[in-house]
Design an enzyme around this catalytic site. Sequence first.
Site, mmCIF file in Angstrom:
data_model
loop_
_atom_site.group_PDB
_atom_site.id
_atom_site.type_symbol
_atom_site.label_atom_id
_atom_site.label_comp_id
_atom_site.label_asym_id
_atom_site.label_seq_id
_atom_site.Cartn_x
_atom_site.Cartn_y
_atom_site.Cartn_z
ATOM 1 N N MET A 32 -12.072 -31.302 -8.387
ATOM 2 C CA MET A 32 -11.726 -31.226 -6.963
ATOM 3 C C MET A 32 -12.983 -31.382 -6.103
ATOM 4 O O MET A 32 -12.987 -31.032 -4.923
ATOM 5 C CB MET A 32 -11.025 -29.899 -6.657
ATOM 6 C CG MET A 32 -9.707 -29.771 -7.431
ATOM 7 S SD MET A 32 -8.534 -28.647 -6.687
ATOM 8 C CE MET A 32 -9.427 -27.112 -6.785
ATOM 9 N N HIS A 39 -19.446 -29.047 -13.549
ATOM 10 C CA HIS A 39 -18.795 -30.364 -13.569
ATOM 11 C C HIS A 39 -19.665 -31.391 -14.302
ATOM 12 O O HIS A 39 -19.171 -32.210 -15.070
ATOM 13 C CB HIS A 39 -18.568 -30.878 -12.142
ATOM 14 C CG HIS A 39 -17.655 -30.028 -11.305
ATOM 15 N ND1 HIS A 39 -18.095 -29.345 -10.202
ATOM 16 C CD2 HIS A 39 -16.331 -29.761 -11.390
ATOM 17 C CE1 HIS A 39 -17.089 -28.694 -9.637
ATOM 18 N NE2 HIS A 39 -16.003 -28.939 -10.348
ATOM 19 N N GLY A 149 -12.993 -27.858 -18.384
ATOM 20 C CA GLY A 149 -13.921 -26.760 -18.611
ATOM 21 C C GLY A 149 -13.223 -25.530 -19.163
ATOM 22 O O GLY A 149 -12.102 -25.217 -18.737
ATOM 23 N N SER A 187 -18.909 -22.065 -9.857
ATOM 24 C CA SER A 187 -17.610 -22.399 -9.282
ATOM 25 C C SER A 187 -17.845 -22.940 -7.880
ATOM 26 O O SER A 187 -18.740 -22.452 -7.166
ATOM 27 C CB SER A 187 -16.741 -21.138 -9.201
ATOM 28 O OG SER A 187 -15.665 -21.359 -8.308
HETATM 29 P P1 AMP Z 1 -12.504 -27.868 -10.267
HETATM 30 O O1 AMP Z 1 -13.267 -28.870 -9.497
HETATM 31 O O2 AMP Z 1 -12.862 -26.442 -9.951
HETATM 32 O O3 AMP Z 1 -11.020 -28.122 -10.280
HETATM 33 O O4 AMP Z 1 -12.964 -28.034 -11.784
HETATM 34 C C1 AMP Z 1 -12.908 -29.278 -12.430
HETATM 35 C C2 AMP Z 1 -13.199 -29.078 -13.878
HETATM 36 O O5 AMP Z 1 -14.507 -28.484 -14.013
HETATM 37 C C3 AMP Z 1 -12.223 -28.134 -14.581
HETATM 38 O O6 AMP Z 1 -11.935 -28.637 -15.869
HETATM 39 C C4 AMP Z 1 -12.999 -26.839 -14.647
HETATM 40 O O7 AMP Z 1 -12.612 -26.010 -15.730
HETATM 41 C C5 AMP Z 1 -14.411 -27.354 -14.854
HETATM 42 N N1 AMP Z 1 -15.393 -26.346 -14.466
HETATM 43 C C6 AMP Z 1 -15.465 -25.690 -13.287
HETATM 44 N N2 AMP Z 1 -16.473 -24.789 -13.311
HETATM 45 C C7 AMP Z 1 -17.042 -24.880 -14.535
HETATM 46 C C8 AMP Z 1 -18.124 -24.208 -15.176
HETATM 47 N N3 AMP Z 1 -18.818 -23.243 -14.566
HETATM 48 N N4 AMP Z 1 -18.439 -24.557 -16.434
HETATM 49 C C9 AMP Z 1 -17.732 -25.534 -17.077
HETATM 50 N N5 AMP Z 1 -16.706 -26.202 -16.531
HETATM 51 C C10 AMP Z 1 -16.358 -25.880 -15.278
#
Ligand code: AMP
Length: 285
Positions: A32, A39, A149, A187
């Site tokens: 996102m 990421h 992740g 995050s």
């Molecule tokens: P998001 O942009 O928050 O929807 O996350 C996109 C992807 O990045 C998802 O698969 C999350 O699980 C992964 N992700 C987010 N934060 C982390 C982190 N700290 N370590 C590893 N993967 C992450």
Amino acid sequence: MSFKVITSVSDMQQYSKECLRRGNIIGLVPTMGFLHEGHLSLIDKSKEKADIIIVSIFVNPTQFAPTEDFSKYPRDLDRDIELLKSKEVDVLFLPDANEIYPDNFNTFVKVKEVTERYEGEFRPTHFEGVTTIVSILFNCVKPNIAVFGRKDAQQAFVIEKMVQDLKMDIKIIVSPIIRENDGLAMSSRNIYLNANERNDALVLKNSLDLAKKLIELNEYNASVLIFEMERLFLAVPSASLDYIAIVNKENFNTVDKLKKDNTYYILVACKIGSTRLIDNLEISL
Ligand code: AMP
């Protein structure tokens, strides 16, 4: 190959068809945006298995409840593009919400049961939004592999279940949690925390570390572990705990007692002030 931004679904499908025809292996990293090292680690992981790396950025409205932070979700596309270029990503897929969800859109993908627990109990419509957008992204990008992740361990499990049940020919890879130096899981939402809350947010990782220490001292009783973790949250006034759960990694069922030769996740979700954070720890006995 040079970096490309693709915004239309048909252009994305055409690009991927060409890659597949040439025999390339396509890796997708759905995000996102507001990218961080977590990421970027997924991009590195996808490079181990694929030769064309496609990152999607789409803040997906259907996975947010009306009371949640969709409209204020952090965005910084210029910075994201610089990071993607520095990682030598091939394509940023940046679809338009009006094309993804036109007015007459009426199809949703729902995984039952596991989506009603833990995150699903507190965000009842969340996973249906996730599985729907991930299915759409899969149909646009046609990846051979997709990397998620472990930070969102239940989400990764739900996606693996969807892929298995719907016979999608896509390999799902789940990549480790990347943390700040002091242990806070990275995050995009950490930006919402003020200085005091940023410090208080360490309670999530501290509670997981405490559980790990107790397990190393042979405390295998889930209710005792959860009780001791909860005590840490009670000592932090800005923290409002949603849940702590200890689940079997294989099926995400709650367990009462840890057993040898099994792997578990300890899941925590907590609001710090008005920011909702999640974290987890994998434990193998
Ligand atoms: P998001 O942009 O928050 O929807 O996350 C996109 C992807 O990045 C998802 O698969 C999350 O699980 C992964 N992700 C987010 N934060 C982390 C982190 N700290 N370590 C590893 N993967 C992450």
